[in-house]
Motif scaffolding. Structure first.
Motif, PDB file in Angstrom:
ATOM      1  N   GLU A 346       0.855  -1.201   0.000  1.00 12.00           N
ATOM      2  CA  GLU A 346       0.000   0.000   0.000  1.00 12.00           C
ATOM      3  C   GLU A 346       0.884   1.241   0.000  1.00 12.00           C
ATOM      4  OE1 GLU A 346      -3.245   0.154  -0.254  1.00 12.00           O
ATOM      5  OE2 GLU A 346      -3.410  -2.047  -0.346  1.00 12.00           O
ATOM      6  N   GLU A 347       0.827   2.018  -1.053  1.00 14.09           N
ATOM      7  CA  GLU A 347       1.667   3.211  -1.148  1.00 14.09           C
ATOM      8  C   GLU A 347       1.147   4.283  -0.205  1.00 14.09           C
ATOM      9  OE1 GLU A 347       3.318   6.432  -4.437  1.00 14.09           O
ATOM     10  OE2 GLU A 347       2.187   4.667  -5.061  1.00 14.09           O
ATOM     11  N   PRO A 348       1.996   4.786   0.708  1.00 20.11           N
ATOM     12  CA  PRO A 348       1.534   5.763   1.702  1.00 20.11           C
ATOM     13  C   PRO A 348       1.169   7.102   1.067  1.00 20.11           C
ATOM     14  CG  PRO A 348       3.679   4.811   2.286  1.00 20.11           C
ATOM     15  CD  PRO A 348       3.406   4.446   0.875  1.00 20.11           C
ATOM     16  N   GLU A 349       0.125   7.715   1.611  1.00 19.02           N
ATOM     17  CA  GLU A 349      -0.224   9.080   1.226  1.00 19.02           C
ATOM     18  C   GLU A 349       0.695  10.054   1.964  1.00 19.02           C
ATOM     19  OE1 GLU A 349      -2.387   9.692  -1.068  1.00 19.02           O
ATOM     20  OE2 GLU A 349      -3.198   7.654  -1.272  1.00 19.02           O
ATOM     21  N   ALA A 350       0.605  11.320   1.597  1.00 20.31           N
ATOM     22  CA  ALA A 350       1.485  12.321   2.195  1.00 20.31           C
ATOM     23  C   ALA A 350       1.307  12.397   3.708  1.00 20.31           C
ATOM     24  CB  ALA A 350       1.225  13.685   1.565  1.00 20.31           C
ATOM     25  N   ASP A 351       0.042  12.361   4.173  1.00 20.91           N
ATOM     26  CA  ASP A 351      -0.164  12.449   5.610  1.00 20.91           C
ATOM     27  C   ASP A 351       0.333  11.198   6.319  1.00 20.91           C
ATOM     28  OD1 ASP A 351      -2.158  10.856   4.527  1.00 20.91           O
ATOM     29  OD2 ASP A 351      -3.631  11.423   6.048  1.00 20.91           O
ATOM     30  N   THR A 352       0.288  10.046   5.609  1.00 16.78           N
ATOM     31  CA  THR A 352       0.822   8.807   6.184  1.00 16.78           C
ATOM     32  C   THR A 352       2.329   8.897   6.336  1.00 16.78           C
ATOM     33  OG1 THR A 352      -0.953   7.554   5.123  1.00 16.78           O
ATOM     34  CG2 THR A 352       0.935   6.304   5.932  1.00 16.78           C
ATOM     35  N   LEU A 353       2.993   9.508   5.378  1.00 23.83           N
ATOM     36  CA  LEU A 353       4.447   9.685   5.475  1.00 23.83           C
ATOM     37  C   LEU A 353       4.801  10.562   6.675  1.00 23.83           C
ATOM     38  CD1 LEU A 353       5.515  10.123   1.741  1.00 23.83           C
ATOM     39  CD2 LEU A 353       5.905   8.140   3.227  1.00 23.83           C
ATOM     40  N   ASP A 354       3.978  11.563   6.948  1.00 19.07           N
ATOM     41  CA  ASP A 354       4.213  12.400   8.125  1.00 19.07           C
ATOM     42  C   ASP A 354       4.089  11.575   9.401  1.00 19.07           C
ATOM     43  OD1 ASP A 354       4.618  14.619   6.558  1.00 19.07           O
ATOM     44  OD2 ASP A 354       2.549  15.354   6.735  1.00 19.07           O
TER      45      ASP A 354
END
Length: 398
Positions: A346-354
């Motif tokens: 599952e490719e992380p979204e920007a907020d997930t990367l944060d």
């Protein structure tokens, strides 16, 4: 903490098991502080030990390996700040002389003494000051043996920033462990220097089986910098003063104690700011799980990302993929998580990367990988890679 109601982890002041006593003192190996230690049983004991597989094993290891074969060790002496490795015939003679001195102080046979030596490679021991020190200690006799486990753990330290100790209880018996080591650290049999003392009564075969099982799941799952020391030693001495215990319960407690020490060693790795744990599950077998986990744990890129809390999870895929002999690993079957956040497939979204960066700022970082091949699992223990690791090792002998 309890485990199957068979053993407990102790809290409070740390003391030796029954009929053990210890000494620490300054023998001139380093400029300040205690650098020589002795731990001994007042009564005969059984023992088990494992040693480095390095081709440049030091005289302390060679001598101790010979003494350990009878499985009746009852004393350990450690010299800190000097490994006494690559010192030729003189180094062998010096190690043997240290053992003779310790055996004389204790009034026991020389072959019941194990010797550990840790520190700089290629420098002879300062035997003049060491002889004088042992002569003075011999005059004091057992009156000098007042050191506590924490004192011995401190006296063993080289670039460690803190002493490592652990204790467990099995029935009426206690198990006390001490260890040192923060660099030149990926064991290939045992670990840096780790000693375990217990007043449990166990036959040598059970003791040896328990130690090897514990080492395989703990110290052999540890890596700071992928380098195996010339001086690695782990030993357990059991004097039976507390009576017999169940071999299985003892083995479980010993493994838990060694895991405790393993994580202490990993979190105090040279220059470390974080403990890093990597777990690989659903592997084809344990060796594969351990191999892939170590590949991730030992990657300088992964370790640097963890240090900087950089959510560059692609480096984990790189570290898995470079194991080109593991052709049964299919990218489509692999999952990768940091803490509770899945980053692949599952490719992380920007907020997930944060959020991922936030997880990586913690003092302990867990990476979990599944391979989709079987049921085997392994966890390995290490640390991040900081600029301080380079500084410490660039200036180590100066």
């Amino acid at each position: 903490m309890t485990h199957d109601h068979a053993w407990t982890q102790e809290s409070g002041p740390l003391a030796w098991p029954m009929s053990f006593r210890a000494y620490t003192g300054h023998g001139g190996l380093r400029e300040h502080g205690d650098d020589i230690s002795i731990v001994a049983s007042d009564r005969p004991a059984t023992s088990a030990a494992m040693f480095t597989q390095s081709l440049f094993a030091g005289p302390a290891v060679v001598l101790s390996r010979a003494h350990a074969t009878a499985q009746n060790l009852r004393a350990v002496t450690t010299l800190a700040q000097n490994a006494n490795v690559a010192t030729g015939r003189q180094g062998e003679e010096n190690a043997a002389e240290v053992v003779r001195c310790v055996a004389g102080i204790l009034g026991i046979p020389q072959d019941e003494v194990l010797i550990g030596s840790t520190g700089v490679i290629g420098r002879p021991l300062p035997m003049g000051t060491i002889r004088t020190h042992f002569d003075e200690t011999a005059k004091r006799g057992y009156a000098a043996f007042m050191a506590k486990p924490l004192d011995v753990a401190r006296a063993m330290m080289t670039t460690d920033t803190r002493p490592k100790t652990a204790v467990r209880t099995v029935g009426q018996a206690r198990i006390v462990g001490i260890a040192k080591g923060v660099g030149m650290l990926e064991p290939n049999m045992a670990t840096m220097l780790a000693y375990v003392f217990t007043d449990a009564d166990l036959p040598p075969t059970d003791l040896d089986r328990a130690l090897r099982g514990a080492v395989n799941r703990t110290f052999n799952c540890l890596s700071v910098d992928t380098d195996t020391s010339t001086s690695d030693t782990v030993a357990v001495i059991a004097n039976g003063a507390a009576g017999p215990v169940g071999p299985r319960q003892f083995a479980e407690a010993l493994t838990d104690l060694c895991l405790d020490l393993t994580q202490q060693l990993a979190s105090d790795g040279e220059g470390a700011t974080k403990l890093l744990r990597v777990t690989v599950g659903q592997a084809g077998d344990y060796k594969q799980a351990n191999r892939i986990a170590k590949s991730v744990l030992n990657s300088p890129l992964v370790k640097s990302a963890v240090h900087g809390a950089d959510p560059n999870w692609g480096r984990v895929l790189m570290a898995i993929g470079k194991n080109t002999n593991d052709t049964d690993i299919a990218p489509g079957n692999v999952t990768v998580r940091f803490g509770d956040i899945e980053v692949y497939p599952e490719e992380p979204e920007a907020d997930t990367l944060d959020k991922l960066a936030g997880i990586m700022r913690h003092d302990e970082v867990d990476i979990a990988i599944t391979l989709g091949l079987g049921e085997a699992e392994a966890t390995v223990y290490g640390c991040d890679l900081s600029a301080d690791y380079i500084r410490i090792n660039a200036d180590y002998t100066t």
